[in-house]
Design an enzyme around this catalytic site. Structure first.
Site, short mmCIF file in Angstrom:
data_model
loop_
_atom_site.label_atom_id
_atom_site.label_comp_id
_atom_site.label_asym_id
_atom_site.label_seq_id
_atom_site.Cartn_x
_atom_site.Cartn_y
_atom_site.Cartn_z
N GLU A 65 -9.37 3.87 2.15
CA GLU A 65 -8.83 3.94 0.78
C GLU A 65 -7.79 2.88 0.49
OE1 GLU A 65 -7.58 5.55 3.26
OE2 GLU A 65 -5.47 5.10 2.94
N ASP A 94 -12.06 7.33 3.65
CA ASP A 94 -10.86 7.09 4.47
C ASP A 94 -10.49 5.60 4.48
OD1 ASP A 94 -8.71 7.68 6.03
OD2 ASP A 94 -9.87 7.97 7.89
N ASP A 136 -2.44 10.31 3.56
CA ASP A 136 -3.84 9.93 3.75
C ASP A 136 -4.55 10.97 4.61
OD1 ASP A 136 -6.28 8.72 4.03
OD2 ASP A 136 -5.56 7.07 5.32
N ASP A 145 1.70 6.44 5.56
CA ASP A 145 0.72 5.49 5.03
C ASP A 145 1.22 4.79 3.76
OD1 ASP A 145 -1.68 4.24 5.56
OD2 ASP A 145 -2.90 5.67 4.42
N LYS A 204 0.86 -1.20 0.00
CA LYS A 204 0.00 0.00 0.00
C LYS A 204 0.89 1.23 0.00
CE LYS A 204 -3.19 2.66 3.00
NZ LYS A 204 -4.03 2.69 4.21
N ARG A 264 -7.76 -0.32 1.04
CA ARG A 264 -8.34 -1.51 0.41
C ARG A 264 -8.75 -1.23 -1.04
NH1 ARG A 264 -12.73 -1.71 5.13
NH2 ARG A 264 -10.98 -0.67 6.15
N LYS A 300 -9.96 13.12 8.00
CA LYS A 300 -9.48 12.72 9.32
C LYS A 300 -9.42 13.94 10.23
CE LYS A 300 -6.44 8.85 8.04
NZ LYS A 300 -7.18 7.82 8.80
N1 BES Z 1 -4.16 4.61 6.92
C1 BES Z 1 -5.32 4.40 7.70
C2 BES Z 1 -5.11 3.41 8.84
C3 BES Z 1 -4.29 3.90 9.99
C4 BES Z 1 -4.81 4.85 10.86
C5 BES Z 1 -3.06 3.37 10.23
C6 BES Z 1 -4.04 5.26 11.93
C7 BES Z 1 -2.31 3.78 11.30
C8 BES Z 1 -2.80 4.74 12.15
C9 BES Z 1 -6.45 3.87 6.82
O1 BES Z 1 -6.47 4.34 5.53
C10 BES Z 1 -7.73 4.29 7.47
O2 BES Z 1 -7.98 5.46 7.52
N2 BES Z 1 -8.50 3.33 7.95
C11 BES Z 1 -9.71 3.61 8.61
C12 BES Z 1 -10.72 2.61 8.13
C13 BES Z 1 -12.14 2.93 8.55
C14 BES Z 1 -12.62 4.19 7.85
C15 BES Z 1 -13.02 1.76 8.20
C16 BES Z 1 -9.49 3.48 10.11
O3 BES Z 1 -8.72 2.62 10.53
O4 BES Z 1 -10.04 4.29 10.85
ZN ZN Z 2 -4.66 4.91 4.75
MN MN Z 3 -7.54 6.17 5.37
#
Ligand code: BES
Ligand code: ZN
Ligand code: MN
Length: 508
Positions: free
Chosen positions: A350, A348, A271, A289, A266, A352, A278
């Site tokens: 993204e 967010d 992000d 990210d 990824k 996947r 966020k």
């Molecule tokens: N890059 C983030 C995941 C992440 C967040 C990794 C904080 C490390 C620290 C990912 O893209 C994301 O935002 N995931 C969301 C998914 C949710 C919207 C289903 C998450 O984990 O909140």
């Molecule tokens: Zn992300």
């Molecule tokens: Mn995200």
């Protein structure tokens, strides 16, 4: 910094600093004992006078110890026998490197006699020593106007017994290659989002291919991805001025025609969350990210350096996730390269989206296995903290291979289930799948989403959200995880190829 395996009697070896150890209650390890004898009981006197006892973490830097060639002796405590786990060995090395850094010593000789770690595995101990010393001397200064002082420690020697030298030299070569891979992953990971863009990642990959003949790189731009129907990946970059990239790095070390193992990283170079923005606090950390992509780059580099006899393809799905007038909106529906439609309920989620199209794309290699690596879910930090990579897979033996590789490489993973029951959380009224599955089991439902695109091959997903970087203080920065796990996984595959060839040659 260079490493060398040497052999000989410690009292006659020349170095600026000889590192020897003692166990709890003042029991000298063999090399320390030899120094003590040559120095007429100098070390025993220190123990008897209470200056050092052998507790874990103790250190004594001694100058001009009589009767020996080394300029200094660093005497280190190992503690009790039960204090020889990986984490104690790691701490011991950290303590030693901290002392070496402060002192400005130029050459060092480690003579720990295998006493410092619990296992009787010279290869592993030696490799860990090389990897960990390298990691401790990593310094980031790429974007500082004042460059870090050059590292004074240039020459690191590791003393082994005669019969262990060959093993040790193999460990040293692998250790240096892995350390370089970790270093690359950290360096690329630490770069800010305005420098490390998708195009920059592509350029890094191309630079790697210039360096190693065994690597070949090709890059798909947005137009080419559109032709392939990679609309989920493209949906993520739509709000950004930075063009998305699909980067393909091919390593051919195995037989022609042998199907490759594939790594998919990824590479979200920043992000923001997109329209599902966020919160502001700590958002700078979302420059990390792309650490999955960075670990693919680092692993491909180490692989080329180790010249393993296997075929591997590294793929990076790179995009920047921004809100903008063209950005994907919650509720938008895209058709993925696989033909399945996705309702993007949260922009967010993204990672996947970029991964699902990359995972469909790699089907063309008819891979033996596919492993994706991603900072995919905050939920993984809640589940496993900052210790373990989350491991989810549609194939039990692939999962086991990765878990064992992580254990051996001191870069651990831990399994989470991928039961069908979780899949229902991704049901959508308007598309084939939704891109989020609610609050419960966030790491698992993210992997469930990916599993819809990986049915044709053996696949594992590594969620490195909790391990890819440190958030606080002087430690803040990319860790290079899970390059060691991946390198070990590939080393194990290569070893299996060699065993199979050997059996074949012997008509079995
Ligand atoms: N890059 C983030 C995941 C992440 C967040 C990794 C904080 C490390 C620290 C990912 O893209 C994301 O935002 N995931 C969301 C998914 C949710 C919207 C289903 C998450 O984990 O909140
Ligand atoms: Zn992300
Ligand atoms: Mn995200």
């Amino acid at each position: 910094m260079d490493f060398e395996i040497i052999n000989g009697s410690v009292e006659t070896l020349e170095t600026e600093c000889l590192v020897v150890a003692l166990e709890a209650e003042g029991k000298l390890c063999p090399s320390a004992q030899a120094i003590d004898t040559a120095a007429n009981g100098y070390l025993s006197d220190l123990i008897n006078s209470g200056d050092i006892s052998g507790k874990a973490g103790e250190q004594l830097l001694l100058f001009k110890v009589p009767g020996i060639k080394a300029n200094r002796v660093l005497l280190v405590g190992l503690g009790k026998p039960e204090e020889r786990k990986d984490r104690h060995y790691r701490k011991l090395i950290k303590g030693i490197t901290a002392t070496l850094k402060k002192s400005g010593i130029g050459s060092v000789l480690f003579a720990l006699d295998g006493c410092a770690s619990e296992q009787d595995d010279v290869y592993r101990e030696t490799r860990q020593l090389v990897e960990w010393i390298s990691a401790d001397f990593y310094q980031y200064d790429e974007t500082k106007s004042k460059k870090a002082d050059p590292i004074k420690l240039e020459h690191i020697m590791i003393k082994l017994d005669e019969e262990d030298i060959e093993l040790g030299e193999g460990a040293l070569l692998d250790g240096v290659a892995i350390a370089n891979g970790v270093d690359t992953a950290r360096e690329v990971g630490n770069l800010p989002g305005n420098i490390c863009t998708p195009v920059y990642l592509a350029e890094r990959a191309q630079a790697l291919a210039e360096e190693f003949d065994e690597l070949k790189v090709s890059v798909l731009d947005e137009e080419q991805m559109a032709e392939l129907g990679m609309n989920a990946l493209l949906a993520v970059g739509k709000g950004s001025a930075q063009p998305s990239q699909l980067i393909v790095i091919e390593y051919r070390g195995g037989e022609d025609g042998e199907k490759p193992h594939v790594l998919v990283g990824k590479g979200i170079t920043f992000d923001t969350g997109g329209i599902s923005l966020k919160p502001g606090a700590g958002m700078d950390e979302m420059k990390f990210d792309m650490c999955g992509a960075a670990s693919v780059l680092g692993t491909m580099e180490a692989l080329a350096e180790m010249q393993l006899p296997i075929n591997v393809v590294g793929v990076i799905a790179a995009a920047e996730n921004m809100p903008g007038s063209q950005a994907t909106k919650p509720g938008d529906i895209v058709t993925t390269m696989s033909g399945q439609t996705v309702e993007i309920l949260n922009t967010d989620a993204e990672g996947r989206l970029v991964l699902c199209d990359a995972l469909t794309y790699v089907g063309r290699f008819e891979p033996q296995s596919v492993v994706d690596i991603a900072t995919l879910t905050g939920a993984c930090i809640i589940a496993l903290g900052h210790q373990a990579t989350g491991v989810l897979s549609n194939n039990e033996s692939l999962a086991t291979a990765l878990l064992e590789a992580g254990e051996y490489a001191a870069d651990r993973g831990w399994p989470l289930p991928l039961w069908d029951e979780f899949q229902e959380q991704l049901d959508s009224n308007f598309a084939d799948i939704a891109n989020i599955g609610g609050r419960a089991a966030g790491t698992i439902t993210a992997a469930c989403f990916l599993s819809r695109f990986t049915k044709e091959y053996n696949w594992a997903h590594l969620d490195i959200a909790g391990v890819a970087w440190n958030s606080h203080g002087k430690e803040k920065g990319a860790t290079g995880r899970c390059v060691p796990m991946l390198c070990q996984y590939l080393l194990d595959l290569a070893e299996q190829v060699e065993i199979d060839e050997h059996d074949h040659d012997h008509g079995e």
